[in-house]
Design a protein around this motif. Structure first.
Motif, PDB file in Angstrom:
ATOM      1  N   LEU A 272     -12.246   1.640   8.704  1.00 53.27           N
ATOM      2  CA  LEU A 272     -12.100   2.508   7.540  1.00 53.27           C
ATOM      3  C   LEU A 272     -11.060   3.602   7.778  1.00 53.27           C
ATOM      4  CD1 LEU A 272     -15.836   2.893   6.419  1.00 53.27           C
ATOM      5  CD2 LEU A 272     -14.034   1.533   5.314  1.00 53.27           C
ATOM      6  N   MET A 273     -11.064   4.148   8.991  1.00 51.62           N
ATOM      7  CA  MET A 273     -10.082   5.193   9.316  1.00 51.62           C
ATOM      8  C   MET A 273      -8.669   4.628   9.343  1.00 51.62           C
ATOM      9  SD  MET A 273     -12.079   7.471  12.202  1.00 51.62           S
ATOM     10  CE  MET A 273     -10.764   8.685  12.255  1.00 51.62           C
ATOM     11  N   LEU A 274      -8.529   3.392   9.836  1.00 54.26           N
ATOM     12  CA  LEU A 274      -7.215   2.748   9.821  1.00 54.26           C
ATOM     13  C   LEU A 274      -6.737   2.520   8.385  1.00 54.26           C
ATOM     14  CD1 LEU A 274      -7.560   0.113  12.702  1.00 54.26           C
ATOM     15  CD2 LEU A 274      -6.040   2.091  12.664  1.00 54.26           C
ATOM     16  N   LEU A 275      -7.641   2.067   7.539  1.00 55.40           N
ATOM     17  CA  LEU A 275      -7.285   1.857   6.134  1.00 55.40           C
ATOM     18  C   LEU A 275      -6.916   3.172   5.458  1.00 55.40           C
ATOM     19  CD1 LEU A 275      -9.999  -0.754   5.057  1.00 55.40           C
ATOM     20  CD2 LEU A 275      -7.561  -1.158   5.453  1.00 55.40           C
ATOM     21  N   LEU A 276      -7.672   4.229   5.751  1.00 49.06           N
ATOM     22  CA  LEU A 276      -7.369   5.528   5.178  1.00 49.06           C
ATOM     23  C   LEU A 276      -5.996   6.009   5.623  1.00 49.06           C
ATOM     24  CD1 LEU A 276      -8.222   8.043   3.581  1.00 49.06           C
ATOM     25  CD2 LEU A 276      -9.317   8.898   5.678  1.00 49.06           C
ATOM     26  N   GLY A 277      -5.714   5.853   6.913  1.00 48.07           N
ATOM     27  CA  GLY A 277      -4.398   6.254   7.416  1.00 48.07           C
ATOM     28  C   GLY A 277      -3.273   5.464   6.777  1.00 48.07           C
ATOM     29  N   ILE A 280      -2.743   6.805   3.240  1.00 44.16           N
ATOM     30  CA  ILE A 280      -2.057   8.108   3.271  1.00 44.16           C
ATOM     31  C   ILE A 280      -0.571   7.920   3.552  1.00 44.16           C
ATOM     32  CG2 ILE A 280      -1.859  10.268   4.556  1.00 44.16           C
ATOM     33  CD1 ILE A 280      -4.879  10.198   4.949  1.00 44.16           C
ATOM     34  N   ALA A 281      -0.271   7.037   4.533  1.00 44.91           N
ATOM     35  CA  ALA A 281       1.139   6.787   4.861  1.00 44.91           C
ATOM     36  C   ALA A 281       1.876   6.179   3.681  1.00 44.91           C
ATOM     37  CB  ALA A 281       1.232   5.864   6.081  1.00 44.91           C
ATOM     38  N   ALA A 282       1.212   5.240   2.986  1.00 41.81           N
ATOM     39  CA  ALA A 282       1.851   4.602   1.831  1.00 41.81           C
ATOM     40  C   ALA A 282       2.072   5.588   0.693  1.00 41.81           C
ATOM     41  CB  ALA A 282       0.991   3.432   1.349  1.00 41.81           C
ATOM     42  N   ALA A 283       1.105   6.494   0.510  1.00 38.24           N
ATOM     43  CA  ALA A 283       1.199   7.446  -0.595  1.00 38.24           C
ATOM     44  C   ALA A 283       2.288   8.492  -0.370  1.00 38.24           C
ATOM     45  CB  ALA A 283      -0.154   8.133  -0.800  1.00 38.24           C
ATOM     46  N   PHE A 284       2.495   8.884   0.882  1.00 42.91           N
ATOM     47  CA  PHE A 284       3.427   9.981   1.159  1.00 42.91           C
ATOM     48  C   PHE A 284       4.787   9.503   1.661  1.00 42.91           C
ATOM     49  CE2 PHE A 284      -0.651  12.182   1.326  1.00 42.91           C
ATOM     50  CZ  PHE A 284      -0.370  13.344   0.630  1.00 42.91           C
ATOM     51  N   ALA A 285       4.967   8.184   1.832  1.00 43.11           N
ATOM     52  CA  ALA A 285       6.229   7.686   2.374  1.00 43.11           C
ATOM     53  C   ALA A 285       7.404   8.004   1.450  1.00 43.11           C
ATOM     54  CB  ALA A 285       6.134   6.177   2.617  1.00 43.11           C
ATOM     55  N   ASP A 286       7.271   7.663   0.171  1.00 46.06           N
ATOM     56  CA  ASP A 286       8.377   7.889  -0.766  1.00 46.06           C
ATOM     57  C   ASP A 286       8.652   9.375  -0.989  1.00 46.06           C
ATOM     58  OD1 ASP A 286      10.330   6.564  -2.478  1.00 46.06           O
ATOM     59  OD2 ASP A 286       9.234   7.507  -4.127  1.00 46.06           O
ATOM     60  N   PRO A 287       7.602  10.206  -1.212  1.00 45.58           N
ATOM     61  CA  PRO A 287       7.873  11.651  -1.329  1.00 45.58           C
ATOM     62  C   PRO A 287       8.533  12.228  -0.086  1.00 45.58           C
ATOM     63  CG  PRO A 287       5.678  11.146  -2.151  1.00 45.58           C
ATOM     64  CD  PRO A 287       6.192   9.892  -1.507  1.00 45.58           C
ATOM     65  N   LEU A 354       9.275  -3.045  12.345  1.00 50.52           N
ATOM     66  CA  LEU A 354      10.353  -3.958  11.997  1.00 50.52           C
ATOM     67  C   LEU A 354       9.851  -5.073  11.083  1.00 50.52           C
ATOM     68  CD1 LEU A 354      13.309  -4.745  12.381  1.00 50.52           C
ATOM     69  CD2 LEU A 354      12.603  -6.121  14.347  1.00 50.52           C
ATOM     70  N   SER A 355       8.625  -5.536  11.303  1.00 49.22           N
ATOM     71  CA  SER A 355       8.070  -6.584  10.437  1.00 49.22           C
ATOM     72  C   SER A 355       7.977  -6.107   8.991  1.00 49.22           C
ATOM     73  CB  SER A 355       6.684  -7.004  10.945  1.00 49.22           C
ATOM     74  OG  SER A 355       6.766  -7.592  12.222  1.00 49.22           O
ATOM     75  N   VAL A 356       7.472  -4.893   8.807  1.00 50.07           N
ATOM     76  CA  VAL A 356       7.361  -4.340   7.453  1.00 50.07           C
ATOM     77  C   VAL A 356       8.748  -4.182   6.823  1.00 50.07           C
ATOM     78  CG1 VAL A 356       6.622  -2.336   6.119  1.00 50.07           C
ATOM     79  CG2 VAL A 356       5.205  -3.171   8.000  1.00 50.07           C
ATOM     80  N   PHE A 357       9.675  -3.661   7.602  1.00 51.10           N
ATOM     81  CA  PHE A 357      11.015  -3.411   7.090  1.00 51.10           C
ATOM     82  C   PHE A 357      11.733  -4.721   6.747  1.00 51.10           C
ATOM     83  CE2 PHE A 357      15.460  -1.723   7.702  1.00 51.10           C
ATOM     84  CZ  PHE A 357      15.420  -0.891   6.605  1.00 51.10           C
ATOM     85  N   LEU A 358      11.622  -5.714   7.623  1.00 51.58           N
ATOM     86  CA  LEU A 358      12.255  -7.005   7.369  1.00 51.58           C
ATOM     87  C   LEU A 358      11.635  -7.694   6.151  1.00 51.58           C
ATOM     88  CD1 LEU A 358      12.686  -8.443  10.976  1.00 51.58           C
ATOM     89  CD2 LEU A 358      14.492  -7.663   9.440  1.00 51.58           C
ATOM     90  N   ALA A 359      10.321  -7.528   5.985  1.00 47.66           N
ATOM     91  CA  ALA A 359       9.663  -8.122   4.817  1.00 47.66           C
ATOM     92  C   ALA A 359      10.222  -7.536   3.524  1.00 47.66           C
ATOM     93  CB  ALA A 359       8.155  -7.894   4.904  1.00 47.66           C
ATOM     94  N   LEU A 360      10.436  -6.221   3.504  1.00 44.84           N
ATOM     95  CA  LEU A 360      11.019  -5.584   2.313  1.00 44.84           C
ATOM     96  C   LEU A 360      12.443  -6.069   2.075  1.00 44.84           C
ATOM     97  CD1 LEU A 360       9.733  -1.918   2.828  1.00 44.84           C
ATOM     98  CD2 LEU A 360       8.959  -3.557   1.113  1.00 44.84           C
ATOM     99  N   VAL A 361      13.215  -6.154   3.147  1.00 43.14           N
ATOM    100  CA  VAL A 361      14.610  -6.600   3.016  1.00 43.14           C
ATOM    101  C   VAL A 361      14.661  -8.031   2.481  1.00 43.14           C
ATOM    102  CG1 VAL A 361      16.708  -7.156   4.307  1.00 43.14           C
ATOM    103  CG2 VAL A 361      15.473  -5.039   4.788  1.00 43.14           C
ATOM    104  N   TYR A 362      13.776  -8.897   2.990  1.00 45.84           N
ATOM    105  CA  TYR A 362      13.811 -10.302   2.587  1.00 45.84           C
ATOM    106  C   TYR A 362      13.291 -10.490   1.157  1.00 45.84           C
ATOM    107  CZ  TYR A 362      13.016 -15.329   2.605  1.00 45.84           C
ATOM    108  OH  TYR A 362      13.036 -16.658   2.293  1.00 45.84           O
TER     109      TYR A 362
END
Length: 423
Positions: A272-277, A280-287, A354-362
């Motif tokens: 649950l703590m991992l999911l919460l983190g 939070i990271a997803a919500a604040f990444a763009d801002p 890198l996996s997350v970033f490459l997934a977005l690029v692809y």
């Protein structure tokens, strides 16, 4: 940041005196001597560094079309790099979960050292503290004549109950039981087998008298290196065995793993703590990206400085604090944990991020154009990975390698990006 500034700072904070190319736990009389002070780690830390170096393979793959000046294969290279990066991520996670050999070996090693220190402490007590000659070398006559109950009896003959000239596993087991190691959860059969492995050079499953003496001498020399005996030379009474035993007792107490209550609830809580983190990271990444741009414009500070200096300091602050605190304890075990954590964090950055970033690029059909950044990652990871993969002792001067790499990598990215326009 992890492999340069933080790595070098851990060398400075965790430095101990070096003797025979090994750091002596808890000693720091050499100050900032570049060659005679430093940090020692275990061999498993070298393996962590090698894994870290291997984790840069996806960077090489995704960069290959640009290196070959090819435009047709870039999208395919991103896909291949993404697949390999995901496979490496899954393999690394499975490896960490189902093969916790570092923890098992560390606990087993600590218990074996505790047995060694207990036997040496027992010997010292019954040999009136004179296990060494005046010049600090093991006294073979005292070792031969040291007694369990009376110094006039020979220790070997006391242990050798059937007087056949060799110590059997059952006789060594009786010795270990007699010394009493109730304070640790000791597997006595395993302890006996390791003692025999240390002593039985003839491999006949019996410890002869000469082998027993040689084994004790080897243990004493090991205790001297760990306990700093070379700093003391008071006519063979040497307190380093007490220091060695105390250090092993503290180490063992640190390694004891208590039975966890409600393991299922703890696992659920961790997930649950991992999911919460993650949320939070997803919500604040763009801002966060917008804030960096706006802050750069408002303060007239180049975005390069904020992106490559300020943000890495902020995002790596937790790793930096924990690493420096561990390193400041000035022990080989904590130093090994410190550098293993740093290498592990870099490995996860390389494969997970890198996996997350490459997934977005692809998925979005974007163009991969990060030649300068990839080059810097490769240089730092390969240099530090190779540097840490084949040595376990790092004198103080090695921190200069890490500190030099940091401004070099920043300067390289700045020149390639803003002067030559690579990205």
């Amino acid at each position: 940041m992890l492999l340069t500034v933080i790595w070098g700072s851990c060398i400075i904070v965790g430095r101990c005196d070096l003797h025979d190319s090994v750091a002596i736990d808890g000693t720091n009389t050499k100050g900032f001597n570049l060659k005679e002070s430093g940090v020692s780690t275990d061999i498993w830390t070298c393996y962590a560094a090698r894994i870290m170096a291997i984790s840069v393979i996806p960077f090489l793959i995704v960069q290959l079309p640009q290196a070959l000046s090819s435009t047709s294969g870039r999208h395919l290279a991103v896909l291949i790099a993404l697949i390999i990066s995901l496979l490496m991520l899954i393999s690394y996670c499975v490896y960490q979960v189902f093969q916790p050999w570092i923890q098992r070996r560390r606990i087993a090693f600590a218990k074996h050292k505790h047995v060694i220190s207990g036997i040496l402490s027992h010997l010292k007590k019954h040999a009136l503290g004179r296990l060494l000659t005046d010049d600090g070398e093991p006294d073979t006559e005292i070792i031969r004549k040291a007694s369990l109950n009376n110094i006039s009896y020979r220790l070997f003959e006391t242990i050798d109950e059937n007087h056949d000239g060799g110590l059997s596993p059952s006789e060594l087991r009786a010795l270990i039981i007699g010394i009493r190691f109730e304070e640790i959860d000791l597997d006595q059969d395993d302890a006996v087998s390791k003692v025999i492995a240390d002593f039985d050079t003839s491999r006949d499953n019996l410890v002869q008298e000469d082998e027993f003496v040689e084994g004790i001498m080897k243990w004493i020399n090991e205790a001297k290196q760990t306990g700093g005996a070379y700093l003391e030379s008071n006519a063979g009474t040497f307190k380093f065995i007490d220091h060695f035993h105390q250090a092993r007792s503290e180490e063992q107490s640190d390694e004891v793993v208590e039975n966890v209550e409600n393991p299922r609830w703890i696992s659920i809580k961790a997930v649950l703590m991992l999911l919460l983190g993650t949320l939070i990271a997803a919500a604040f990444a763009d801002p966060l990206v917008d804030v960096v741009d706006n802050f750069s414009e408002a303060t007239s500070i180049p975005s390069f400085f904020i992106s490559f200096i300020v943000l890495p300091l902020a995002t790596n602050s937790s790793e930096a604090v924990s690493a420096i605190i561990f390193a400041s304890r000035k022990k080989q075990r904590t130093a090994s944990l410190t550098f293993s954590e740093l290498y592990g964090a870099v490995t996860m950055n390389n494969v997970l991020c890198l996996s997350v970033f490459l997934a977005l690029v692809y998925v979005r059909g974007l163009t991969w154009d990060f030649s300068s950044e990839v080059l810097v990652i490769l240089i730092v990871c390969v240099v530090m990975g190779a540097f840490a993969s084949f040595r376990t002792t790092f004198p103080l001067w090695t921190c200069s390698v890490a500190y030099i790499l940091y401004p070099f990598s920043l300067g390289l990215v700045y020149v390639l990006d803003y002067v030559f326009g690579w990205s």
